[in-house]
Design a protein around this motif. Structure first.
Motif, PDB file in Angstrom:
ATOM      1  N   LEU A   1      38.890   3.696   9.468  1.00  8.93           N
ATOM      2  CA  LEU A   1      39.902   4.455  10.132  1.00  8.93           C
ATOM      3  C   LEU A   1      39.483   5.741  10.088  1.00  8.93           C
ATOM      4  O   LEU A   1      38.705   6.207   9.101  1.00  8.93           O
ATOM      5  CB  LEU A   1      41.321   4.213   9.022  1.00  8.93           C
ATOM      6  CG  LEU A   1      41.640   2.598   9.065  1.00  8.93           C
ATOM      7  CD1 LEU A   1      42.944   2.862   8.138  1.00  8.93           C
ATOM      8  CD2 LEU A   1      42.063   2.042  10.425  1.00  8.93           C
ATOM      9  N   TRP A   2      40.122   6.620  11.036  1.00  3.82           N
ATOM     10  CA  TRP A   2      39.722   8.059  11.046  1.00  3.82           C
ATOM     11  C   TRP A   2      40.892   8.669  11.101  1.00  3.82           C
ATOM     12  O   TRP A   2      41.780   8.334  11.875  1.00  3.82           O
ATOM     13  CB  TRP A   2      38.874   8.458  12.340  1.00  3.82           C
ATOM     14  CG  TRP A   2      38.645   9.698  12.569  1.00  3.82           C
ATOM     15  CD1 TRP A   2      39.280  10.696  13.011  1.00  3.82           C
ATOM     16  CD2 TRP A   2      37.419  10.404  11.604  1.00  3.82           C
ATOM     17  NE1 TRP A   2      38.447  11.902  13.056  1.00  3.82           N
ATOM     18  CE2 TRP A   2      37.480  11.693  12.418  1.00  3.82           C
ATOM     19  CE3 TRP A   2      36.382  10.054  10.998  1.00  3.82           C
ATOM     20  CZ2 TRP A   2      36.158  12.512  11.700  1.00  3.82           C
ATOM     21  CZ3 TRP A   2      35.216  10.699  10.586  1.00  3.82           C
ATOM     22  CH2 TRP A   2      35.224  12.203  10.929  1.00  3.82           C
ATOM     23  N   GLY A   3      41.116   9.750  10.216  1.00  2.56           N
ATOM     24  CA  GLY A   3      42.259  10.757  10.460  1.00  2.56           C
ATOM     25  C   GLY A   3      42.382  11.976   9.637  1.00  2.56           C
ATOM     26  O   GLY A   3      41.127  12.382   9.214  1.00  2.56           O
ATOM     27  N   ILE A   4      43.653  12.353   9.141  1.00  2.00           N
ATOM     28  CA  ILE A   4      43.847  13.453   8.212  1.00  2.00           C
ATOM     29  C   ILE A   4      44.060  12.888   6.875  1.00  2.00           C
ATOM     30  O   ILE A   4      44.963  11.995   6.791  1.00  2.00           O
ATOM     31  CB  ILE A   4      44.683  14.488   8.901  1.00  2.00           C
ATOM     32  CG1 ILE A   4      44.179  14.989  10.300  1.00  2.00           C
ATOM     33  CG2 ILE A   4      45.026  15.661   7.912  1.00  2.00           C
ATOM     34  CD1 ILE A   4      45.447  15.785  11.064  1.00  2.00           C
ATOM     35  N   VAL A   5      43.812  13.568   5.813  1.00  2.00           N
ATOM     36  CA  VAL A   5      43.848  13.120   4.558  1.00  2.00           C
ATOM     37  C   VAL A   5      44.299  14.336   3.745  1.00  2.00           C
ATOM     38  O   VAL A   5      43.693  15.441   3.691  1.00  2.00           O
ATOM     39  CB  VAL A   5      42.611  12.525   3.687  1.00  2.00           C
ATOM     40  CG1 VAL A   5      43.030  11.939   2.429  1.00  2.00           C
ATOM     41  CG2 VAL A   5      42.103  11.249   4.797  1.00  2.00           C
TER      42      VAL A   5
ATOM     43  N   VAL B   1      43.308  19.196   1.993  1.00  2.00           N
ATOM     44  CA  VAL B   1      43.524  18.750   3.294  1.00  2.00           C
ATOM     45  C   VAL B   1      42.044  18.580   4.179  1.00  2.00           C
ATOM     46  O   VAL B   1      41.496  19.632   4.157  1.00  2.00           O
ATOM     47  CB  VAL B   1      44.254  19.528   4.268  1.00  2.00           C
ATOM     48  CG1 VAL B   1      44.658  19.086   5.813  1.00  2.00           C
ATOM     49  CG2 VAL B   1      45.949  19.535   3.606  1.00  2.00           C
ATOM     50  N   GLU B   2      41.837  17.382   4.618  1.00  2.00           N
ATOM     51  CA  GLU B   2      40.513  17.178   5.320  1.00  2.00           C
ATOM     52  C   GLU B   2      40.442  16.246   6.463  1.00  2.00           C
ATOM     53  O   GLU B   2      41.655  15.456   6.399  1.00  2.00           O
ATOM     54  CB  GLU B   2      39.642  16.933   4.277  1.00  2.00           C
ATOM     55  CG  GLU B   2      39.683  15.572   3.526  1.00  2.00           C
ATOM     56  CD  GLU B   2      38.757  15.560   2.292  1.00  2.00           C
ATOM     57  OE1 GLU B   2      37.801  15.876   2.578  1.00  2.00           O
ATOM     58  OE2 GLU B   2      39.069  15.010   1.218  1.00  2.00           O
TER      59      GLU B   2
ATOM     60  N   LYS C   1      57.127   9.478  13.402  1.00  2.00           N
ATOM     61  CA  LYS C   1      56.945   9.583  14.737  1.00  2.00           C
ATOM     62  C   LYS C   1      55.544  10.097  15.135  1.00  2.00           C
ATOM     63  O   LYS C   1      55.159  11.365  14.794  1.00  2.00           O
ATOM     64  CB  LYS C   1      58.049  10.310  15.480  1.00  2.00           C
ATOM     65  CG  LYS C   1      59.420  10.184  15.121  1.00  2.00           C
ATOM     66  CD  LYS C   1      59.838   8.790  15.915  1.00  2.00           C
ATOM     67  CE  LYS C   1      61.170   8.479  15.695  1.00  2.00           C
ATOM     68  NZ  LYS C   1      61.675   6.927  15.574  1.00  2.00           N
ATOM     69  N   PRO C   2      54.675   9.702  16.053  1.00  2.00           N
ATOM     70  CA  PRO C   2      53.323   9.912  16.565  1.00  2.00           C
ATOM     71  C   PRO C   2      53.424  11.697  16.780  1.00  2.00           C
ATOM     72  O   PRO C   2      54.649  12.106  17.342  1.00  2.00           O
ATOM     73  CB  PRO C   2      53.209   9.299  17.595  1.00  2.00           C
ATOM     74  CG  PRO C   2      53.982   7.930  17.442  1.00  2.00           C
ATOM     75  CD  PRO C   2      54.925   8.322  16.896  1.00  2.00           C
ATOM     76  N   THR C   3      52.577  12.271  16.388  1.00  2.00           N
ATOM     77  CA  THR C   3      52.555  13.865  16.708  1.00  2.00           C
ATOM     78  C   THR C   3      51.265  14.264  16.857  1.00  2.00           C
ATOM     79  O   THR C   3      50.278  13.573  16.807  1.00  2.00           O
ATOM     80  CB  THR C   3      53.172  14.477  15.194  1.00  2.00           C
ATOM     81  OG1 THR C   3      53.350  15.603  15.727  1.00  2.00           O
ATOM     82  CG2 THR C   3      52.125  14.207  14.159  1.00  2.00           C
ATOM     83  N   ASN C   4      51.324  15.463  17.427  1.00  2.00           N
ATOM     84  CA  ASN C   4      49.879  16.055  17.684  1.00  2.00           C
ATOM     85  C   ASN C   4      49.078  16.505  16.577  1.00  2.00           C
ATOM     86  O   ASN C   4      49.569  17.091  15.487  1.00  2.00           O
ATOM     87  CB  ASN C   4      50.246  17.430  18.494  1.00  2.00           C
ATOM     88  CG  ASN C   4      48.764  18.193  18.943  1.00  2.00           C
ATOM     89  OD1 ASN C   4      48.549  18.949  17.942  1.00  2.00           O
ATOM     90  ND2 ASN C   4      48.250  17.829  20.201  1.00  2.00           N
ATOM     91  N   ALA C   5      48.031  16.093  16.634  1.00  2.00           N
ATOM     92  CA  ALA C   5      47.104  16.023  15.382  1.00  2.00           C
ATOM     93  C   ALA C   5      46.767  17.487  14.614  1.00  2.00           C
ATOM     94  O   ALA C   5      46.880  17.891  13.439  1.00  2.00           O
ATOM     95  CB  ALA C   5      45.622  15.509  15.588  1.00  2.00           C
ATOM     96  N   GLN C   6      46.366  18.505  15.862  1.00  2.00           N
ATOM     97  CA  GLN C   6      46.215  19.841  15.621  1.00  2.00           C
ATOM     98  C   GLN C   6      47.591  20.427  14.885  1.00  2.00           C
ATOM     99  O   GLN C   6      47.474  21.216  14.052  1.00  2.00           O
ATOM    100  CB  GLN C   6      45.889  20.451  16.763  1.00  2.00           C
ATOM    101  CG  GLN C   6      45.417  22.020  16.476  1.00  2.00           C
ATOM    102  CD  GLN C   6      44.197  22.182  15.522  1.00  2.00           C
ATOM    103  OE1 GLN C   6      43.015  21.438  16.037  1.00  2.00           O
ATOM    104  NE2 GLN C   6      44.232  22.625  14.402  1.00  2.00           N
TER     105      GLN C   6
ATOM    106  N   SER D   1      50.038  22.645  10.211  1.00  2.00           N
ATOM    107  CA  SER D   1      51.338  22.664   9.250  1.00  2.00           C
ATOM    108  C   SER D   1      50.728  22.185   7.846  1.00  2.00           C
ATOM    109  O   SER D   1      51.114  22.845   6.909  1.00  2.00           O
ATOM    110  CB  SER D   1      52.151  21.361   9.887  1.00  2.00           C
ATOM    111  OG  SER D   1      53.359  21.454   8.803  1.00  2.00           O
ATOM    112  N   LEU D   2      49.769  21.394   7.720  1.00  2.00           N
ATOM    113  CA  LEU D   2      49.393  21.034   6.143  1.00  2.00           C
ATOM    114  C   LEU D   2      48.459  21.937   5.789  1.00  2.00           C
ATOM    115  O   LEU D   2      48.629  22.365   4.417  1.00  2.00           O
ATOM    116  CB  LEU D   2      48.559  19.575   6.053  1.00  2.00           C
ATOM    117  CG  LEU D   2      49.323  18.362   6.730  1.00  2.00           C
ATOM    118  CD1 LEU D   2      48.263  17.268   6.906  1.00  2.00           C
ATOM    119  CD2 LEU D   2      50.398  18.165   5.669  1.00  2.00           C
ATOM    120  N   ASN D   3      47.767  22.783   6.336  1.00  2.00           N
ATOM    121  CA  ASN D   3      46.844  23.582   6.053  1.00  2.00           C
ATOM    122  C   ASN D   3      47.861  25.114   5.608  1.00  2.00           C
ATOM    123  O   ASN D   3      47.563  25.660   4.665  1.00  2.00           O
ATOM    124  CB  ASN D   3      46.032  24.375   7.070  1.00  2.00           C
ATOM    125  CG  ASN D   3      44.753  23.351   6.961  1.00  2.00           C
ATOM    126  OD1 ASN D   3      44.369  22.817   5.985  1.00  2.00           O
ATOM    127  ND2 ASN D   3      43.950  22.959   8.033  1.00  2.00           N
ATOM    128  N   ALA D   4      48.859  25.352   6.311  1.00  2.00           N
ATOM    129  CA  ALA D   4      49.851  26.376   6.027  1.00  2.00           C
ATOM    130  C   ALA D   4      50.570  26.091   4.661  1.00  2.00           C
ATOM    131  O   ALA D   4      50.851  26.937   3.849  1.00  2.00           O
ATOM    132  CB  ALA D   4      50.855  26.442   7.056  1.00  2.00           C
TER     133      ALA D   4
END
Length: 109
Positions: free
Chosen positions: A55-59, A64-65, A92-97, A102-105
């Protein structure tokens, strides 16, 4: 709980073929997995159709990576209470960027 349904898998595998030619800002987060007794969260962007464990994504863990994670590890992981990883049924599916920003903030707060 089943972490990846047939519908999620179909969407994630379809996204696998286009992630290399699509800007990250245009990609969609398909599903969210979390540790109900911890702070780690995994956001799924795509799944390799030839190796469905990949799987590939944001962790969002110690930091955050963006990177790969294993479906089998999510399925077998248990926290200190013996509880496994769960899927957010209301995600709900959302834009990755947008999610990454948001997570980095939050991490900088």
């Amino acid at each position: 709980m089943k972490l990846i349904t047939k519908e999620i898998s179909k969407k994630a595998q379809a996204a696998f073929g286009v992630y290399s030619t699509t800007e990250f800002a245009e990609q969609e987060v398909i599903a969210k997995f979390f540790d109900p007794a911890g702070s780690w969260t995994w956001y799924l962007l795509n799944q390799d159709p030839h190796d469905t464990d990949y799987l590939w994504g944001i962790v969002d863990g110690f930091e955050v990576e963006i990177g790969s994670f294993s479906l089998s590890e999510l399925q077998t992981a248990r926290n200190h209470l013996g509880i496994g990883i769960e899927r957010d049924l209301y995600f709900k599916p959302t834009n990755a960027q947008h999610l990454l920003d948001s997570l980095n903030a939050k991490e900088r707060e």
